[in-house]
Design a protein around this motif. Structure first.
Motif, mmCIF file in Angstrom:
data_model
loop_
_atom_site.group_PDB
_atom_site.id
_atom_site.type_symbol
_atom_site.label_atom_id
_atom_site.label_comp_id
_atom_site.label_asym_id
_atom_site.label_seq_id
_atom_site.Cartn_x
_atom_site.Cartn_y
_atom_site.Cartn_z
ATOM 1 N N LYS A 195 -47.398 -48.596 11.492
ATOM 2 C CA LYS A 195 -46.512 -48.595 12.663
ATOM 3 C C LYS A 195 -46.918 -49.597 13.735
ATOM 4 C CE LYS A 195 -45.532 -43.631 12.306
ATOM 5 N NZ LYS A 195 -45.680 -42.342 13.022
ATOM 6 N N ILE A 196 -48.159 -50.022 13.708
ATOM 7 C CA ILE A 196 -48.694 -50.846 14.788
ATOM 8 C C ILE A 196 -47.860 -52.095 15.025
ATOM 9 C CG2 ILE A 196 -50.652 -52.303 15.473
ATOM 10 C CD1 ILE A 196 -52.496 -50.215 14.150
ATOM 11 N N LEU A 197 -47.493 -52.788 13.969
ATOM 12 C CA LEU A 197 -46.767 -54.052 14.116
ATOM 13 C C LEU A 197 -45.412 -53.850 14.794
ATOM 14 C CD1 LEU A 197 -47.560 -55.797 10.710
ATOM 15 C CD2 LEU A 197 -48.678 -56.117 12.924
ATOM 16 N N SER A 198 -44.708 -52.806 14.409
ATOM 17 C CA SER A 198 -43.402 -52.560 15.018
ATOM 18 C C SER A 198 -43.545 -52.147 16.481
ATOM 19 C CB SER A 198 -42.630 -51.495 14.231
ATOM 20 O OG SER A 198 -43.334 -50.262 14.233
ATOM 21 N N ILE A 199 -44.575 -51.393 16.807
ATOM 22 C CA ILE A 199 -44.800 -51.005 18.205
ATOM 23 C C ILE A 199 -45.094 -52.251 19.041
ATOM 24 C CG2 ILE A 199 -46.292 -49.723 19.787
ATOM 25 C CD1 ILE A 199 -46.786 -47.728 17.502
ATOM 26 N N LEU A 200 -45.935 -53.128 18.535
ATOM 27 C CA LEU A 200 -46.272 -54.352 19.262
ATOM 28 C C LEU A 200 -45.039 -55.232 19.480
ATOM 29 C CD1 LEU A 200 -49.674 -55.345 17.587
ATOM 30 C CD2 LEU A 200 -49.354 -54.492 19.914
ATOM 31 N N GLN A 201 -44.180 -55.267 18.488
ATOM 32 C CA GLN A 201 -42.977 -56.101 18.586
ATOM 33 C C GLN A 201 -41.930 -55.508 19.524
ATOM 34 O OE1 GLN A 201 -41.967 -56.354 14.417
ATOM 35 N NE2 GLN A 201 -42.873 -58.384 14.201
ATOM 36 N N GLU A 202 -41.750 -54.196 19.443
ATOM 37 C CA GLU A 202 -40.632 -53.546 20.133
ATOM 38 C C GLU A 202 -40.982 -53.001 21.518
ATOM 39 O OE1 GLU A 202 -39.288 -50.585 17.404
ATOM 40 O OE2 GLU A 202 -39.039 -52.029 15.756
ATOM 41 N N LYS A 203 -42.244 -52.792 21.799
ATOM 42 C CA LYS A 203 -42.631 -52.115 23.041
ATOM 43 C C LYS A 203 -43.533 -52.975 23.924
ATOM 44 C CE LYS A 203 -40.607 -48.332 21.523
ATOM 45 N NZ LYS A 203 -39.361 -47.805 22.127
ATOM 46 N N LYS A 204 -43.334 -54.275 23.867
ATOM 47 C CA LYS A 204 -44.214 -55.199 24.585
ATOM 48 C C LYS A 204 -44.296 -54.889 26.079
ATOM 49 C CE LYS A 204 -44.907 -60.101 25.618
ATOM 50 N NZ LYS A 204 -44.398 -61.481 25.405
ATOM 51 N N GLU A 205 -43.150 -54.687 26.722
ATOM 52 C CA GLU A 205 -43.148 -54.449 28.166
ATOM 53 C C GLU A 205 -43.859 -53.156 28.516
ATOM 54 O OE1 GLU A 205 -39.306 -54.729 29.916
ATOM 55 O OE2 GLU A 205 -38.969 -56.803 29.260
ATOM 56 N N LEU A 206 -43.622 -52.114 27.729
ATOM 57 C CA LEU A 206 -44.272 -50.830 27.990
ATOM 58 C C LEU A 206 -45.781 -50.910 27.746
ATOM 59 C CD1 LEU A 206 -41.666 -48.343 26.477
ATOM 60 C CD2 LEU A 206 -42.191 -48.721 28.894
ATOM 61 N N ILE A 207 -46.174 -51.722 26.772
ATOM 62 C CA ILE A 207 -47.608 -51.914 26.518
ATOM 63 C C ILE A 207 -48.259 -52.568 27.722
ATOM 64 C CG2 ILE A 207 -49.300 -53.187 25.122
ATOM 65 C CD1 ILE A 207 -47.311 -52.830 22.752
ATOM 66 N N LEU A 208 -47.639 -53.624 28.235
ATOM 67 C CA LEU A 208 -48.198 -54.333 29.388
ATOM 68 C C LEU A 208 -48.204 -53.456 30.642
ATOM 69 C CD1 LEU A 208 -46.692 -57.899 28.844
ATOM 70 C CD2 LEU A 208 -49.026 -57.116 28.383
ATOM 71 N N LYS A 209 -47.259 -52.516 30.710
ATOM 72 C CA LYS A 209 -47.235 -51.560 31.826
ATOM 73 C C LYS A 209 -48.203 -50.402 31.596
ATOM 74 C CE LYS A 209 -42.459 -52.415 33.288
ATOM 75 N NZ LYS A 209 -41.081 -51.840 33.384
#
Length: 247
Positions: A195-209
């Protein structure tokens, strides 16, 4: 969020929590500790977090010896190691006493190695405070010091009974240091194709927040990936070697 796993027949766990709470007390009591605690913490950690943590420990009757430590490679040596062991001896620590690492990889290495050597092993708990230690070095059992100018020349494998990952610690990590942990997360996604790759691709803004739900999911998936590769190959003779990719 809780991750349970076994290494060499021993039950271990990772707890991912929203804030610093008294969950460590439940762990200490379940392990039937004598409640003597050596808290080794990095000097750069927010003092309010340290004070809050010490207060939680003392509220349950723990005797806490808090040692401030500068977690850099220069201090990852035999003098620092023996200093920790001397403190345990001076305070009459037993095999049921506890060492808590509250810092990054260097503090974790030192604390784990000292824990493994004193009476051939006492209770070791880890609270990682850098992004790299949170998603990499907090598990796997690697411990070492640098000796005779050789990196990690003295060490062994000793696993924390419990790793505590706290969101309020993640929120205090400097931005550059936070982002430096992302490549390690990406690597685990590439190795396991999970799942990691899809999370990194789809949730970039939330990750940075640093959204708690997304970050906790990333941490969980990354740590589960690492467990998959090392739990049956602790001594790095086979598939655990893949985790060295990029190092």
């Amino acid at each position: 969020m809780k991750i349970n796993y076994r290494v060499n027949g021993e039950n271990l766990e990772i707890l991912i929590k929203k804030s610093l709470d008294n969950s460590i007390i439940n762990t200490i009591e379940s392990l039937k500790s004598d409640k003597k605690i050596l808290l080794v913490y990095d000097k750069n950690i927010n003092k309010n977090l340290i004070n809050k943590f010490v207060k939680i420990l003392k509220s349950s009757g723990c005797k806490v010896i808090a040692l401030k430590f500068l977690g850099n490679k220069k201090n990852k040596n035999e003098k620092s190691l023996l200093r920790l062991i001397d403190i345990m001896i001076d305070n009459k620590f037993t095999k049921k006493s506890v060492v808590v690492s509250f810092g990054g990889g260097v503090v974790g290495d030192m604390s784990a190695l000292a824990s493994s050597l004193y009476y051939r092993g006492l209770i070791y708990l880890n609270i990682p405070t850098t992004m790299t230690s949170i998603i990499d070095s907090c598990i796997g059992g690697k411990t070492a010091i640098n000796y005779k100018n050789i990196i990690n020349s003295l060490g062994n494998y000793y696993h924390p009974k419990t790793v505590f990952i706290y969101n309020d610690i993640i929120q205090n990590i400097p931005d550059r240091e936070f982002k430096s942990g992302i490549p390690e997360i990406l690597k685990c996604g590439l190795l396991k194709k999970n799942k990691i790759l899809s999370i990194l691709q789809e949730k970039k803004e939330l990750i940075l927040k640093r959204d708690y739900n997304i970050i906790s999911q990333l941490c969980s998936e990354t740590l589960k990936t690492k467990i998959f590769f090392f739990k049956s190959d602790i001594f790095e003779k086979n598939k655990r070697l893949l985790l060295n990719f990029g190092h």
